[in-house]
Design a protein around this motif. Structure first.
Motif, mmCIF file in Angstrom:
data_model
loop_
_atom_site.group_PDB
_atom_site.id
_atom_site.type_symbol
_atom_site.label_atom_id
_atom_site.label_comp_id
_atom_site.label_asym_id
_atom_site.label_seq_id
_atom_site.Cartn_x
_atom_site.Cartn_y
_atom_site.Cartn_z
ATOM 1 N N UNK A 1 4.729 33.077 23.020
ATOM 2 C CA UNK A 1 4.948 33.464 21.626
ATOM 3 C C UNK A 1 4.771 34.958 21.422
ATOM 4 N N UNK A 2 3.729 35.474 21.981
ATOM 5 C CA UNK A 2 3.279 36.805 21.611
ATOM 6 C C UNK A 2 4.262 37.885 22.054
ATOM 7 N N UNK A 3 4.736 37.779 23.288
ATOM 8 C CA UNK A 3 5.529 38.894 23.817
ATOM 9 C C UNK A 3 6.927 38.544 24.291
ATOM 10 N N UNK A 4 7.071 37.351 24.842
ATOM 11 C CA UNK A 4 8.291 37.144 25.632
ATOM 12 C C UNK A 4 9.477 36.617 24.854
ATOM 13 N N UNK A 5 9.253 36.130 23.642
ATOM 14 C CA UNK A 5 10.377 35.543 22.914
ATOM 15 C C UNK A 5 11.143 36.584 22.105
ATOM 16 N N UNK A 6 10.424 37.578 21.575
ATOM 17 C CA UNK A 6 11.045 38.495 20.626
ATOM 18 C C UNK A 6 12.324 39.190 21.098
ATOM 19 N N UNK A 7 12.455 39.507 22.400
ATOM 20 C CA UNK A 7 13.729 40.141 22.786
ATOM 21 C C UNK A 7 14.946 39.225 22.659
ATOM 22 N N UNK A 8 14.738 37.914 22.683
ATOM 23 C CA UNK A 8 15.909 37.032 22.699
ATOM 24 C C UNK A 8 16.712 37.026 21.405
ATOM 25 N N UNK A 9 16.066 36.987 20.235
ATOM 26 C CA UNK A 9 16.859 36.889 19.002
ATOM 27 C C UNK A 9 17.927 37.971 18.874
ATOM 28 N N UNK A 10 17.662 39.163 19.417
ATOM 29 C CA UNK A 10 18.668 40.223 19.337
ATOM 30 C C UNK A 10 19.989 39.798 19.948
ATOM 31 N N UNK A 11 19.900 38.839 20.862
ATOM 32 C CA UNK A 11 21.102 38.448 21.599
ATOM 33 C C UNK A 11 21.849 37.286 20.954
ATOM 34 N N UNK A 12 21.338 36.779 19.825
ATOM 35 C CA UNK A 12 22.068 35.681 19.182
ATOM 36 C C UNK A 12 23.252 36.239 18.407
ATOM 37 N N UNK A 13 22.940 36.839 17.272
ATOM 38 C CA UNK A 13 23.986 37.526 16.531
ATOM 39 C C UNK A 13 23.901 38.984 16.963
ATOM 40 N N UNK A 14 24.594 39.288 18.044
ATOM 41 C CA UNK A 14 24.369 40.594 18.675
ATOM 42 C C UNK A 14 25.103 41.724 17.981
ATOM 43 N N UNK A 15 25.896 41.399 16.952
ATOM 44 C CA UNK A 15 26.660 42.470 16.323
ATOM 45 C C UNK A 15 25.814 43.149 15.268
ATOM 46 N N UNK A 16 24.883 43.916 15.727
ATOM 47 C CA UNK A 16 24.035 44.783 14.906
ATOM 48 C C UNK A 16 23.182 44.037 13.888
ATOM 49 N N UNK A 17 23.066 42.721 14.015
ATOM 50 C CA UNK A 17 22.191 42.009 13.084
ATOM 51 C C UNK A 17 20.853 41.682 13.725
ATOM 52 N N UNK A 18 20.535 42.365 14.812
ATOM 53 C CA UNK A 18 19.369 42.022 15.616
ATOM 54 C C UNK A 18 18.076 41.843 14.849
ATOM 55 N N UNK A 19 17.781 42.779 13.939
ATOM 56 C CA UNK A 19 16.487 42.715 13.264
ATOM 57 C C UNK A 19 16.399 41.501 12.348
ATOM 58 N N UNK A 20 17.533 41.104 11.775
ATOM 59 C CA UNK A 20 17.533 39.910 10.920
ATOM 60 C C UNK A 20 17.185 38.686 11.754
ATOM 61 N N UNK A 21 17.709 38.643 12.972
ATOM 62 C CA UNK A 21 17.390 37.525 13.853
ATOM 63 C C UNK A 21 15.924 37.551 14.270
ATOM 64 N N UNK B 1 16.793 51.776 19.876
ATOM 65 C CA UNK B 1 17.896 50.987 20.431
ATOM 66 C C UNK B 1 19.031 50.918 19.433
ATOM 67 N N UNK B 2 20.220 50.660 19.929
ATOM 68 C CA UNK B 2 21.354 50.541 19.023
ATOM 69 C C UNK B 2 21.766 49.089 18.790
ATOM 70 N N UNK B 3 21.490 48.224 19.706
ATOM 71 C CA UNK B 3 21.865 46.820 19.518
ATOM 72 C C UNK B 3 20.686 45.876 19.752
ATOM 73 N N UNK B 4 20.066 45.976 20.910
ATOM 74 C CA UNK B 4 18.982 45.059 21.266
ATOM 75 C C UNK B 4 17.663 45.697 20.858
ATOM 76 N N UNK B 5 17.361 45.595 19.562
ATOM 77 C CA UNK B 5 16.295 46.425 18.994
ATOM 78 C C UNK B 5 14.915 46.094 19.544
#
Lengths: 359, 553
Positions: free
Chosen positions: B231-251, B326-330
């Motif tokens: 939970x703490x560290x390893x999951x957060x990078x993944x959401x950026x890759x769902x809706x990868x078209x610049x919506x990373x932070x929302x994910x 970062x520009x995409x994978x925040x």
């Protein structure tokens, strides 16, 4: 010197004739005339293909880039001009992929037909500075006849490609052609009523008369000034004829991939594109001849004015491509049949009445 | 008086509490559970349709947000996460346990059409079968796949070798008989599918007689990867890759919100403001791209509007790059806050944002001139791709797609999180229900996002220097309570982006389920496009604004 050569001519001297004079081919009789005619055709064809060569790989990119705030090609040569050479080599050296089940030879003939018919139209266009290959009495009919033969090429390409997107594109091309050809010719007929002739040189000559003089500047009687309504109609119908935005439905990338040209690669691709650009320029040449006084213009030589005018039409097509959405095929046909056709007949009748009253 | 009557009219059954619902459902209920977000009712597997119909018609739960399937050692379970379009904070989880030997339960598809794809996914990944489902096939994995990857018995190393013959040839349906219609494969490689999407279309002339989206080309096991991360560290990078078209932070916010509520973590107010601001920047970038690509679909390949939109999006990307590196994978959000404070010098950063905000109204005007006010464009988009509100609700459409069908539903307001409820902004709706309305909603939402950002910048500028806490104190290893379950959603760029997490007491989730808004929105495409022309199908697809990375996960 060659009295049998141009029986329909009054005083206009055609390019083959000039070549005969220039190269002293007169003494070879008919053979000399044939050689001169070929030479003339060669020169005109190369001039137009050179225009296409500049337009396709370079000017089109630069113009679109200007509209979309980009820079475009600037790496090879001055202003990126040598991209023309690079692209020519690149395109011609690609593999010619022949898909399974294409209907040969129709599939092979289509690109040749598309390119050659567009080229053929330039035979009767007066380009100024004595560059005018032939001037038959039915010049205008001839140019429309060959220009619309391109549609046959499009249908052949679409049907023979054994690809559904190509097929859809081919079908769209037919539907679109039916919708635009009639208004296009009906509008052109209104010009014929003014000029009283189908001969291209005569139509150009008729536009040389002064229309009116404003502050010492003589405005010539170009039919674009005489009948702007017809001019607008013709430009619109011409956009359909050459299949550019907002009427580029037969290719419609993002809908049907690339329409009739989906399966063409390498040399055939080049031919199809060559044909398209030649067609834009031919459309420009017809507009210039019918409405913009042909090669007429101050100071500069006729051929330069002619090229300026056809490039202006080319620029206009690129402008529309950057700015306008594409019609849907059914809407386009509606515009053709319900809009343009009605307006073009209204224009024809109005012109006939006005000319009848004045004359 | 009449206003009161209206109020009563619209809130039928919404006053039911958990006991009321239990009474309504009667003997179908086997047991009660308590999920962190909602009461859970364990029901008989053969009463799914009856229960969902009752909840929809008599208790006002008209939004089947998500279907989560999972396997326990002693049972399979499907959870139907229900909520209401009128009141997002009313939630209920309908838990359907099934026999481990023969995992069959009744399909919810006749009640909520969105259950179609959700149940196919459950069948594909977990292995639960749904009785009465119209078309229970695999949806994300190839039809020949062996086993169900998220089930406990899944044999990870079993070779997935199948002969080429066994693979259904996509061209097989390419019939050329004497049929009146023509089958056409649109995609997976097509200029207008916005990624690897395959549409099986049946054409009648130029008209679309039938269309079926075929998805899964971009499936990357995101749920399973999240289940393998801490939970703490390893999951957060993944959401950026769902809706990868610049919506990373929302994910990222979707995961952060679910995990923070699960582990009961506080987020400092300062971090919430930063989150709100940066998330809205992402929304602007995403909507600008959606607008640009839609113009591409309708106008053609070389439209200037697309390049203008990309240019403006670039400015947002630059701001986000300054903020996150970062520009995409925040990978900028952290549980309990954000990774670091605003970049120094702060004035320069704020100036950059303000410059962009000042530029935006003029740019919006230009887009309206170029796109929405063009008559040819209106001819193409007004009244094409019609999606009625009822159908939209049945398909679980959310985001701009729902709001363009007149459904006033936005999680930022209806289920407030972050700093949204402190700020002054509006939820945009249009009632055109067509391609045009969907575009218009996005364009107007950009203006609202700009309003939000401006207020956030005002707040951040005046924030006292000694109170800039960017992260609360979060334990190094997070181990939420065993068997805690939560389903939380945020308003992503495309709609309701929900995360379901079940904890098993370890530092990794036992089940991590992503509710992708694009998945539900795309499902409505056949309803929108059938009977329309091919160009309208393409426009409708563009107006749904899907990202295949989020559809396939």
């Amino acid at each position: 010197m060659t009295p049998t050569f141009t029986p329909l001519q009054n005083d206009a001297v055609l390019l083959p004739e000039r070549l005969v004079d220039l190269l002293g081919l007169g003494e070879f009789g008919v053979a000399g005339e044939v050689v001169a005619a070929f030479l003339g055709a060669f020169l005109v064809a190369n001039l137009m293909m050179a225009m296409t060569g500049v337009a396709g790989p370079w000017a089109k990119r630069k113009i679109t880039a200007a509209f979309t705030d980009r820079i475009a090609v600037n790496r090879v040569g001055p202003f990126g001009l040598l991209i023309i050479v690079a692209d020519a080599v690149r395109l011609l050296s690609k593999e010619l992929i022949i898909p399974d089940g294409v209907d040969r030879p129709a599939w092979d003939l289509a690109p040749i037909l598309i390119a050659s018919t567009a080229l053929l139209g330039f035979a009767v266009i007066p380009m100024g500075s004595g560059i005018h290959l032939a001037d038959p009495e039915v010049g205008l009919v001839f140019v429309f006849a060959v220009a619309s033969m391109t549609s046959v090429g499009l249908v052949m390409a679409g049907y023979a490609s054994n690809n559904k997107y190509s097929f859809l594109g081919g079908m769209r091309a037919v539907a679109q052609n039916l919708a635009y050809e009639i208004p296009l010719i009906v509008v052109a007929v209104s010009v014929v009523i003014f000029a009283g002739t189908l001969q291209m040189s005569e139509i150009v000559a008729a536009q040389a008369e002064p229309l009116l003089v404003i502050a010492g500047v003589t405005i010539p009687a170009w039919y674009a000034f005489v009948n702007p309504f017809a001019f607008v109609l013709f430009v619109a119908a011409n956009m359909m004829e050459i299949g550019r935005n907002p009427f580029d439905t037969p290719e419609a990338p993002t809908e049907i991939v690339a329409g009739y040209q989906t399966e063409y690669s390498s040399v055939y691709f080049v031919l199809v594109f060559l044909g398209e650009f030649l067609h834009i320029f031919l459309g420009g040449a017809i507009i210039a001849t019918l409405f913009l006084g042909g090669p007429a213009g101050p100071v500069l030589p006729g051929i330069v004015w002619f090229l300026i005018k056809i490039w202006a039409v080319f620029l206009f097509t690129q402008w529309l491509r950057s700015a306008l959405p594409r019609f849907r095929i059914d809407q386009l046909i509606e515009v053709g049949w319900k809009g343009l056709l009605v307006l073009s007949f209204a224009n024809l009748i109005l012109t006939a009445i006005i000319v009848g009253v004045i004359a | 008086m009449s206003a009161d009557e209206e109020l009563v009219e619209t809130t039928v059954g919404s006053d039911l509490d958990a006991d009321g619902i239990a009474a309504l459902l009667g003997e179908a209920v086997l047991d009660r559970e308590e999920h962190l977000n909602a009461p859970g009712f364990v029901i008989r597997p053969d009463a799914v349709q009856e229960v969902l119909t009752k909840l929809r018609d008599e208790a006002g739960f008209d939004h089947l947000s998500c279907v989560t399937a999972q396997q326990y050692t002693d049972r399979y379970e499907s959870i139907y996460h229900l909520t209401s379009y009128d009141d997002r904070q009313r939630e209920v989880s309908v838990v359907v346990p099934t026999d481990p030997e023969r995992p069959v339960s009744q399909s919810a598809e006749p009640v909520f059409r969105t259950a179609d794809w959700h149940e196919r996914e459950a069948y594909d990944l977990v292995g639960i079968e749904y009785e009465g489902h119209p078309d229970l096939r695999r949806i994300l994995l190839p039809q020949t796949w062996q086993g169900h990857p998220l089930s406990l018995e899944y044999h990870q190393d079993k070779p997935q070798i199948v002969t080429l013959d066994a693979h259904k040839n996509p061209l097989e349906a390419d019939h050329r008989g004497n049929s009146e219609t023509m089958f056409l494969n649109i995609g997976p490689h097509h200029p207008a599918t916005h990624g690897v999407l395959h549409l099986k279309a049946v054409l009648d002339g130029e008209q679309v007689a039938d269309v079926e989206p075929d998805i899964g080309y971009l499936h990357r096991c995101e749920e399973q990867m999240c289940q393998a991360g801490t939970y703490r560290h390893q999951i957060m990078p993944y959401p950026d890759r769902w809706d990868y078209i610049s919506a990373g932070l929302l994910n990222e916010w979707a995961y952060a919100r679910a995990a923070e509520d699960l582990a009961d973590l506080e987020v400092p107010e300062y971090a919430q403001v930063i989150r709100t601001m940066s998330a809205e920047l992402c929304r602007i970038a995403s909507h600008l791209l959606a607008m640009g690509t839609f113009a591409l679909d309708v106008n053609g390949d070389f439209t200037a509007a697309f390049m203008y939109a990309i240019t403006d999006r670039e400015r947002v990307q630059d701001i986000l790059e300054d903020l996150t590196g970062q520009r995409m994978m925040f990978n900028y959000f952290r549980l309990g806050g954000v990774a670091w404070d605003l970049p120094e010098p702060r004035e320069e950063f704020f100036g950059k944002i303000r410059d962009f905000l000042d530029h935006l109204p003029g740019a919006a005007e230009e887009y309206h001139n170029l796109i929405t006010r063009n008559e040819v464009f209106q001819l193409r988009c007004v009244d094409t791709g019609y999606l009625s509100p009822e159908v939209a609700k049945s398909y679980g459409c959310t985001g701009a797609v729902a709001r363009a069908s007149g459904i006033d539903y936005d999680l930022r307001r209806d289920d407030p999180y972050g700093y949204y409820d402190e700020l002054d902004w509006e939820v945009i709706t249009e009632d055109g229900c067509d391609n045009y309305a969907r575009l218009l909603v996005r364009m107007r939402e950009v203006e609202q996002s700009a309003r939000i950002i401006e207020q956030c910048v005002d707040l951040l500028e005046d924030w006292p220097e000694d109170d800039r806490e960017i992260q609360s104190n979060v334990p190094r290893t997070l181990k939420p309570d065993e068997d805690a379950e939560i389903y939380r959603a945020v308003e992503g760029a495309k709609g309701e982006l929900g995360i379901y997490i079940r904890s098993d007491g370890t530092d990794k989730p036992a089940r991590f389920k992503i509710r992708s808004p694009c998945f539900s929105n795309l499902q409505a495409l056949p309803a929108i496009a059938e009977g329309e022309y091919i160009p309208d199908l393409i426009a409708a697809l563009g107006s749904l604004d899907i990202v295949l990375g989020e559809v396939d996960r």
